[in-house]
Write an enzyme that holds these catalytic residues in place. Structure first.
Site, PDB file in Angstrom:
ATOM      1  N   ARG A  34     -19.757  -9.035  34.818  1.00  0.00           N
ATOM      2  CA  ARG A  34     -20.765  -9.875  34.157  1.00  0.00           C
ATOM      3  C   ARG A  34     -21.778  -9.048  33.374  1.00  0.00           C
ATOM      4  NH1 ARG A  34     -20.766 -15.489  36.299  1.00  0.00           N
ATOM      5  NH2 ARG A  34     -18.536 -15.752  36.235  1.00  0.00           N
ATOM      6  N   ARG A  38     -26.282 -13.679  31.136  1.00  0.00           N
ATOM      7  CA  ARG A  38     -27.618 -14.257  31.040  1.00  0.00           C
ATOM      8  C   ARG A  38     -28.791 -13.325  31.279  1.00  0.00           C
ATOM      9  NH1 ARG A  38     -26.210 -19.329  34.668  1.00  0.00           N
ATOM     10  NH2 ARG A  38     -24.942 -17.669  35.569  1.00  0.00           N
ATOM     11  N   ARG A  47     -26.154 -17.932  23.073  1.00  0.00           N
ATOM     12  CA  ARG A  47     -25.666 -19.031  23.907  1.00  0.00           C
ATOM     13  C   ARG A  47     -26.318 -20.340  23.459  1.00  0.00           C
ATOM     14  NH1 ARG A  47     -24.798 -22.694  26.911  1.00  0.00           N
ATOM     15  NH2 ARG A  47     -24.483 -22.755  29.152  1.00  0.00           N
ATOM     16  N   ASP A  84     -13.559 -16.844  30.257  1.00  0.00           N
ATOM     17  CA  ASP A  84     -13.736 -17.279  31.640  1.00  0.00           C
ATOM     18  C   ASP A  84     -12.368 -17.472  32.287  1.00  0.00           C
ATOM     19  OD1 ASP A  84     -16.029 -18.239  33.511  1.00  0.00           O
ATOM     20  OD2 ASP A  84     -14.356 -19.587  33.857  1.00  0.00           O
ATOM     21  N   TYR A 160     -10.182 -23.667  42.139  1.00  0.00           N
ATOM     22  CA  TYR A 160     -10.986 -24.489  41.217  1.00  0.00           C
ATOM     23  C   TYR A 160     -10.208 -25.713  40.738  1.00  0.00           C
ATOM     24  CZ  TYR A 160     -14.553 -20.871  41.049  1.00  0.00           C
ATOM     25  OH  TYR A 160     -15.552 -19.995  41.395  1.00  0.00           O
TER      26      TYR A 160
HETATM   27  O1  1CP Z   1     -19.196 -10.025  31.317  1.00  0.00           O
HETATM   28  C1  1CP Z   1     -18.199 -10.451  31.922  1.00  0.00           C
HETATM   29  O2  1CP Z   1     -17.982 -10.207  33.117  1.00  0.00           O
HETATM   30  C2  1CP Z   1     -17.142 -11.218  31.140  1.00  0.00           C
HETATM   31  C3  1CP Z   1     -17.161 -12.639  31.183  1.00  0.00           C
HETATM   32  C4  1CP Z   1     -16.812 -13.448  32.425  1.00  0.00           C
HETATM   33  C5  1CP Z   1     -15.915 -13.202  33.483  1.00  0.00           C
HETATM   34  C6  1CP Z   1     -15.104 -11.960  33.756  1.00  0.00           C
HETATM   35  C7  1CP Z   1     -17.355 -14.730  32.638  1.00  0.00           C
HETATM   36  C8  1CP Z   1     -18.357 -15.369  31.772  1.00  0.00           C
HETATM   37  N1  1CP Z   1     -16.754 -15.272  33.750  1.00  0.00           N
HETATM   38  C9  1CP Z   1     -15.884 -14.357  34.300  1.00  0.00           C
HETATM   39  C10 1CP Z   1     -15.013 -14.534  35.476  1.00  0.00           C
HETATM   40  C11 1CP Z   1     -15.227 -15.680  36.379  1.00  0.00           C
HETATM   41  N2  1CP Z   1     -15.543 -16.987  36.065  1.00  0.00           N
HETATM   42  C12 1CP Z   1     -15.040 -15.623  37.771  1.00  0.00           C
HETATM   43  C13 1CP Z   1     -14.587 -14.387  38.518  1.00  0.00           C
HETATM   44  C14 1CP Z   1     -15.714 -13.463  38.820  1.00  0.00           C
HETATM   45  C15 1CP Z   1     -16.726 -13.985  39.830  1.00  0.00           C
HETATM   46  O3  1CP Z   1     -16.376 -14.124  41.008  1.00  0.00           O
HETATM   47  O4  1CP Z   1     -17.860 -14.232  39.404  1.00  0.00           O
HETATM   48  C16 1CP Z   1     -15.293 -16.903  38.299  1.00  0.00           C
HETATM   49  C17 1CP Z   1     -15.217 -17.312  39.750  1.00  0.00           C
HETATM   50  C18 1CP Z   1     -15.607 -17.770  37.212  1.00  0.00           C
HETATM   51  C19 1CP Z   1     -15.892 -19.228  37.271  1.00  0.00           C
HETATM   52  C20 1CP Z   1     -17.236 -19.522  36.726  1.00  0.00           C
HETATM   53  N3  1CP Z   1     -17.514 -19.546  35.384  1.00  0.00           N
HETATM   54  C21 1CP Z   1     -18.437 -19.710  37.425  1.00  0.00           C
HETATM   55  C22 1CP Z   1     -18.613 -19.712  38.939  1.00  0.00           C
HETATM   56  C23 1CP Z   1     -18.515 -21.082  39.472  1.00  0.00           C
HETATM   57  C24 1CP Z   1     -18.794 -21.150  40.962  1.00  0.00           C
HETATM   58  O5  1CP Z   1     -19.940 -21.474  41.301  1.00  0.00           O
HETATM   59  O6  1CP Z   1     -17.883 -20.917  41.766  1.00  0.00           O
HETATM   60  C25 1CP Z   1     -19.457 -19.913  36.475  1.00  0.00           C
HETATM   61  C26 1CP Z   1     -20.916 -20.201  36.722  1.00  0.00           C
HETATM   62  C27 1CP Z   1     -18.851 -19.779  35.188  1.00  0.00           C
HETATM   63  C28 1CP Z   1     -19.529 -19.824  33.861  1.00  0.00           C
HETATM   64  C29 1CP Z   1     -19.707 -18.470  33.234  1.00  0.00           C
HETATM   65  N4  1CP Z   1     -18.666 -17.606  32.950  1.00  0.00           N
HETATM   66  C30 1CP Z   1     -19.152 -16.498  32.320  1.00  0.00           C
HETATM   67  C31 1CP Z   1     -20.574 -16.662  32.173  1.00  0.00           C
HETATM   68  C32 1CP Z   1     -21.498 -15.670  31.495  1.00  0.00           C
HETATM   69  C33 1CP Z   1     -20.912 -17.894  32.754  1.00  0.00           C
HETATM   70  C34 1CP Z   1     -22.289 -18.531  32.786  1.00  0.00           C
HETATM   71  C35 1CP Z   1     -22.329 -19.521  31.696  1.00  0.00           C
HETATM   72  C36 1CP Z   1     -23.658 -19.683  31.022  1.00  0.00           C
HETATM   73  O7  1CP Z   1     -23.991 -18.941  30.080  1.00  0.00           O
HETATM   74  O8  1CP Z   1     -24.350 -20.622  31.398  1.00  0.00           O
END
Ligand code: 1CP
Length: 354
Positions: A34, A38, A47, A84, A160
């Site tokens: 990540r 944010r 964003r 994602d 999911y």
């Molecule tokens: O910078 C980076 O790491 C690259 C971008 C990236 C990656 C590798 C994002 C952007 N998401 C992911 C992987 C991801 N997405 C995972 C595996 C890693 C982890 O365990 O965190 C998972 C579980 C997700 C699913 C997901 N997408 C969640 C979690 C949901 C939950 O509560 O279980 C969320 C909140 C997202 C949205 C998301 N994806 C990425 C970002 C920056 C965001 C936030 C969105 C925003 O800007 O509001």
């Protein structure tokens, strides 16, 4: 006449890829899960402009910019594709929405008929913007920096898809796997096939390495871990190797605990992402030297910064000395993290001599 000194050749193989191939270089390569996100004001700004998270992911121009944002500020060894893990279910025809302040919502699957609706008809077309992002980032990235492509591992993506949201427990998904293992297996097979296609295209477009995020691997007891985590991951690894024998693959089975060494050996990954809870010294003892460990600073230490962070970072670096190693966090950057702390971390890492 004196001979002109030979021009020093700098390898164009990114340091991160060298580590994944078992080499110990002059510095420890690093990136952060990540790292684009944010905590960066420039991310929040773009964003807002993009309107929604999906729009940010599926507009290559924006996704390229966001992918490169952390590297404009810090000397990381790799960019990770901005996308994602849930774009795969979306491309298979499942509905997906990212609800502001709440997280992802999918049209939950619960019956065998629901599974029949998943299909590959528009799969590559829907993912085309992501592939364009990979190409765009690769064009702009210096040769010594790696581009990491990624996907969710089948078990985590299935969590999911069945639960319809991320609640940290995924009881419906685990019960589905326990009660209807044959139906669940066909879901896992479909995701595995989709993930193979997705990663192979990312590699074809220029990804230098790929990471499989298995964020919920730790929810499974051992026999299920073997079946739903190790099995599909091993199949993915051999599928990718069949086409790209040298592409490094990093597995991140978060929460795998005592199963970490078995996961590394049985899947054949080049790199093993360690979560925050697992002891690095234990993992160094128990895992083969052939696997490059990656991790595992607690993201809270990056949030806190200062002397406490420095002490922890140096402990990790000293322990991993002499082994191929990639410095990372044990999970993603926390959104309240001050960007200056990432600068402090980068300075500590670069000052450390292997
Ligand atoms: O910078 C980076 O790491 C690259 C971008 C990236 C990656 C590798 C994002 C952007 N998401 C992911 C992987 C991801 N997405 C995972 C595996 C890693 C982890 O365990 O965190 C998972 C579980 C997700 C699913 C997901 N997408 C969640 C979690 C949901 C939950 O509560 O279980 C969320 C909140 C997202 C949205 C998301 N994806 C990425 C970002 C920056 C965001 C936030 C969105 C925003 O800007 O509001």
């Amino acid at each position: 006449m004196a001979q002109a000194p030979k021009e020093q050749t700098t390898s164009t193989v990114p340091y991160l890829v060298q580590a994944l191939h078992g080499q110990v270089g002059t510095h420890v390569p690093f990136w952060l899960m990540r790292q684009a996100g944010r905590y960066l004001p420039e991310y929040r700004e773009l964003r807002k402009k993009a309107g929604s998270f999906m729009n940010l992911c599926f507009t290559p121009e924006h996704a390229v910019t966001v992918t490169l944002q952390p590297l404009e500020r810090y000397d990381m060894d790799a960019a990770i594709l901005f996308s994602d893990i849930l774009v795969v279910p979306y491309a298979l025809g499942q509905t997906l929405d990212f609800v502001e302040g709440e997280g992802p919502r999918l049209g939950a699957l619960s019956t065998p008929e629901d599974l029949d609706h998943l299909n590959f008809d528009d799969f590559e077309k829907k993912l085309d913007p992501v592939y364009q992002t990979v190409t765009g980032v690769k064009e702009r990235l210096p040769a010594h920096k790696a581009l990491i492509g990624f996907a969710g591992a089948p078990w985590t993506v299935a969590c999911y898809m069945v639960q319809g949201r991320g609640d940290g427990e995924f009881t419906a998904a685990r019960a589905f796997a326990a009660n209807q293992p044959d139906v669940f297996e066909s879901l896992i097979d479909k995701i595995t096939e989709a993930t193979a296609l997705y990663l192979l295209r990312q590699i074809a477009c220029g990804a230098d390495a790929v990471q499989l995020f298995d964020s919920w691997a730790g929810l499974l007891p051992e026999p299920m871990f073997e079946k739903w985590v190790i099995g599909p991951t091993a199949r993915l690894v051999s599928r990718i190797r069949g086409q790209y024998p040298d592409i490094p693959i990093i597995g991140f089975p978060r929460g795998a605990g005592a199963m970490y060494p078995r996961y590394a050996a049985a899947t054949g990954v080049n790199g093993l992402g360690l979560d925050t809870q697992v002891s690095l010294s234990w993992a160094l003892r128990e895992c083969s030297r052939d696997v490059c460990l990656q991790g595992n600073l607690d993201p809270v230490h990056l949030l806190a910064g200062g002397q406490a962070m420095e002490t922890e970072v140096l402990r990790i670096l000293e322990q991993a000395k002499g082994r191929p190693f990639i410095f990372n966090l044990g999970h993603g950057v926390i959104k309240e993290t001050p960007p200056e702390h990432v600068a402090q971390l980068a300075a500590i890492l670069r000052a450390f001599k292997v």
